[in-house]
Design a protein around this motif. Structure first.
Motif, PDB file in Angstrom:
ATOM      1  N   THR A   1       0.812  -1.219   0.000  1.00  0.00           N
ATOM      2  CA  THR A   1       0.000   0.000   0.000  1.00  0.00           C
ATOM      3  C   THR A   1       0.840   1.261   0.000  1.00  0.00           C
ATOM      4  OG1 THR A   1      -1.728  -1.187   1.224  1.00  0.00           O
ATOM      5  CG2 THR A   1      -1.840   1.233   1.228  1.00  0.00           C
TER       6      THR A   1
ATOM      7  N   SER B   1      -5.525   1.496   2.192  1.00  0.00           N
ATOM      8  CA  SER B   1      -6.350   0.463   1.577  1.00  0.00           C
ATOM      9  C   SER B   1      -7.779   0.567   2.098  1.00  0.00           C
ATOM     10  CB  SER B   1      -5.776  -0.920   1.912  1.00  0.00           C
ATOM     11  OG  SER B   1      -6.582  -1.946   1.388  1.00  0.00           O
ATOM     12  N   THR B   2      -8.685  -0.153   1.434  1.00  0.00           N
ATOM     13  CA  THR B   2     -10.075  -0.200   1.881  1.00  0.00           C
ATOM     14  C   THR B   2     -10.229  -1.199   3.029  1.00  0.00           C
ATOM     15  OG1 THR B   2     -10.608  -1.938   0.312  1.00  0.00           O
ATOM     16  CG2 THR B   2     -10.890   0.315  -0.434  1.00  0.00           C
TER      17      THR B   2
ATOM     18  N   SER C   1     -12.470  -4.935   0.904  1.00  0.00           N
ATOM     19  CA  SER C   1     -11.443  -5.972   1.049  1.00  0.00           C
ATOM     20  C   SER C   1     -12.002  -7.167   1.811  1.00  0.00           C
ATOM     21  CB  SER C   1     -10.225  -5.414   1.794  1.00  0.00           C
ATOM     22  OG  SER C   1      -9.579  -4.415   1.043  1.00  0.00           O
TER      23      SER C   1
ATOM     24  N   GLY D   1      -6.895  -4.185   6.801  1.00  0.00           N
ATOM     25  CA  GLY D   1      -7.555  -2.939   6.436  1.00  0.00           C
ATOM     26  C   GLY D   1      -7.532  -1.932   7.566  1.00  0.00           C
TER      27      GLY D   1
ATOM     28  N   SER E   1      -4.016  -0.484   7.854  1.00  0.00           N
ATOM     29  CA  SER E   1      -3.745   0.436   6.753  1.00  0.00           C
ATOM     30  C   SER E   1      -4.410   1.786   6.990  1.00  0.00           C
ATOM     31  CB  SER E   1      -4.238  -0.169   5.435  1.00  0.00           C
ATOM     32  OG  SER E   1      -3.978   0.685   4.356  1.00  0.00           O
TER      33      SER E   1
ATOM     34  N   ALA F   1      -6.549  -6.784  -0.039  1.00  0.00           N
ATOM     35  CA  ALA F   1      -6.224  -5.642   0.828  1.00  0.00           C
ATOM     36  C   ALA F   1      -5.051  -4.834   0.284  1.00  0.00           C
ATOM     37  CB  ALA F   1      -5.902  -6.131   2.247  1.00  0.00           C
ATOM     38  N   GLY F   2      -4.138  -5.489  -0.423  1.00  0.00           N
ATOM     39  CA  GLY F   2      -2.934  -4.814  -0.891  1.00  0.00           C
ATOM     40  C   GLY F   2      -3.041  -4.166  -2.252  1.00  0.00           C
ATOM     41  N   SER F   3      -4.133  -4.422  -2.979  1.00  0.00           N
ATOM     42  CA  SER F   3      -4.250  -3.886  -4.342  1.00  0.00           C
ATOM     43  C   SER F   3      -5.307  -2.792  -4.454  1.00  0.00           C
ATOM     44  CB  SER F   3      -4.617  -5.017  -5.318  1.00  0.00           C
ATOM     45  OG  SER F   3      -5.902  -5.539  -5.022  1.00  0.00           O
ATOM     46  N   LYS F   4      -5.944  -2.434  -3.351  1.00  0.00           N
ATOM     47  CA  LYS F   4      -7.074  -1.512  -3.417  1.00  0.00           C
ATOM     48  C   LYS F   4      -6.787  -0.228  -2.662  1.00  0.00           C
ATOM     49  CE  LYS F   4     -11.029  -3.617  -2.984  1.00  0.00           C
ATOM     50  NZ  LYS F   4     -10.770  -4.562  -1.899  1.00  0.00           N
ATOM     51  N   LYS F   5      -7.543   0.812  -2.988  1.00  0.00           N
ATOM     52  CA  LYS F   5      -7.383   2.122  -2.365  1.00  0.00           C
ATOM     53  C   LYS F   5      -8.731   2.641  -1.881  1.00  0.00           C
ATOM     54  CE  LYS F   5      -2.940   2.736  -2.837  1.00  0.00           C
ATOM     55  NZ  LYS F   5      -2.051   2.992  -1.678  1.00  0.00           N
ATOM     56  N   SER F   6      -8.714   3.348  -0.759  1.00  0.00           N
ATOM     57  CA  SER F   6      -9.942   3.767  -0.088  1.00  0.00           C
ATOM     58  C   SER F   6     -10.444   5.114  -0.599  1.00  0.00           C
ATOM     59  CB  SER F   6      -9.709   3.846   1.421  1.00  0.00           C
ATOM     60  OG  SER F   6     -10.824   4.410   2.072  1.00  0.00           O
TER      61      SER F   6
END
Length: 338
Positions: free
Chosen positions: A80, A115-116, A120, A138, A141, A272-277
């Motif tokens: 992240t 992350s989201t 996630s 999450g 993060s 969890a590691g490939s997404k953004k909030s």
């Protein structure tokens, strides 16, 4: 040869439709003069309230219980806040031929946000992965991002992100850190209320973010910055984000395999590691970018919808893996307890 399993419908997030509608309203009826000052003040209060609720919701005990799985959490944090930003910096070579400087700054900002949590967890559950680990990852993060995202913006974006003057530091502390800390301090007394009224407060959350988006895009329209986002540039931005998402999905899945994580853990790491909030990134951008916030949040809004659609397909396919039938039951039980 097995046919790929596709979800019956891709998740077009209704909230994204509302966000787009809010952008349209801001373009047609931007807040000006006195109305702009009122909207700005309301947006500032909304951001503080959002981060107060984030603090009140985050279970410190749950986060601490997850420390026993520290390798997984460090891997997600590295994806992240290290791998994502490095890819964002590498995209600097696309300016000005593919992306304009403001759109690139928005893309780089996207790579710096936490992350989201909810999505996630949802996708990890569908894929029969390690849901408790996704919950903790999450949460970690989001907690780390409250401090680390503004610092990374200051270091990597400099003046393009509004600089990191004493005034901006005070603004970040007062609008983000103090409300978040207040929510954490008051959690023993208000945590139950927040949990019982989660749906209503969720609507308040989303309404506050819509207000933040309207204020940011109104200011952008008044300042005439939208000529920098032509349809061709937006198409190029979508292409760059598609490549970014594909690279992160591959790195998190195969990298976790190289690190010898089990299947359930690899699923949690991938989602969890490939997404953004979007929920954390939008109010942060309003504080950090000021008048430039509208173009700064545009890449994040587009990436958010893209990650939902792609991860829905991946999660559905993972749920039909032969290993999932063996590992799914204990993971779901763990989720029920969490």
């Amino acid at each position: 040869m097995k046919r790929p399993h596709w979800p019956s419908r891709l998740p077009i997030d209704p909230y994204i439709v509302l966000l787009i509608g809010t952008v349209g309203i801001a373009a047609l009826l931007p807040a000006r003069s006195t109305a702009a000052h009122v909207a700005s003040g309301a947006s500032t209060a909304a951001i503080a309230f959002l981060f107060f609720l984030y603090g009140a919701r985050l279970s410190t005990r749950e986060a601490l219980d997850g420390l026993k799985h520290w390798r997984l959490h460090l891997t997600v944090l590295a994806c992240t806040f290290l791998v994502f930003p490095l890819l964002g910096l590498a995209a600097r070579g696309l300016v000005p031929t593919v992306l304009t400087q403001p759109l690139y700054q928005g893309l780089l900002f996207l790579t710096l946000v936490p992350s989201t949590i909810q999505s996630s967890i949802a996708f990890t559950s569908i894929a029969r992965g390690n849901v408790p680990a996704a919950i903790c990852a999450g949460s970690f993060s989001s907690l780390v991002g409250i401090v680390l995202t503004p610092l990374l913006v200051a270091v990597l974006l400099g003046n393009g992100g509004g600089g990191f003057s004493a005034h901006s530091l005070v603004t970040i502390v007062l609008q983000l850190l103090v409300p978040f800390a207040g929510g954490q301090v008051l959690r023993p007394w208000i945590g139950g209320f927040v949990a019982r009224h989660r749906k209503v407060l969720g609507l308040v959350d989303r309404g506050a973010i819509l207000l933040v988006v309207y204020t940011a895009f109104s200011e952008g329209v008044v300042r005439g910055i939208w000529h920098q986002a032509s349809p061709a540039r937006l198409g190029a931005l979508l292409g760059v984000e598609a490549v970014l998402l594909a690279v992160m999905l591959a790195l998190t899945w195969y990298g976790a395999r190289v690190l010898r994580f089990g299947r359930a853990d690899r699923i949690a790491i991938q989602f969890a590691g490939s997404k953004k909030s979007l929920a954390s990134g939008l109010p942060m951008a309003s504080v950090l970018f000021g008048a430039q916030a509208s173009l700064a949040v545009l890449p994040l809004m587009l990436f958010h919808q893209m990650q939902l659609m792609v991860c829905a397909v991946i999660a559905k396919r993972r749920s039909h893996d032969p290993e999932a039938q063996q590992e799914g039951a204990p993971v779901e039980a763990g989720y029920a307890r969490g």
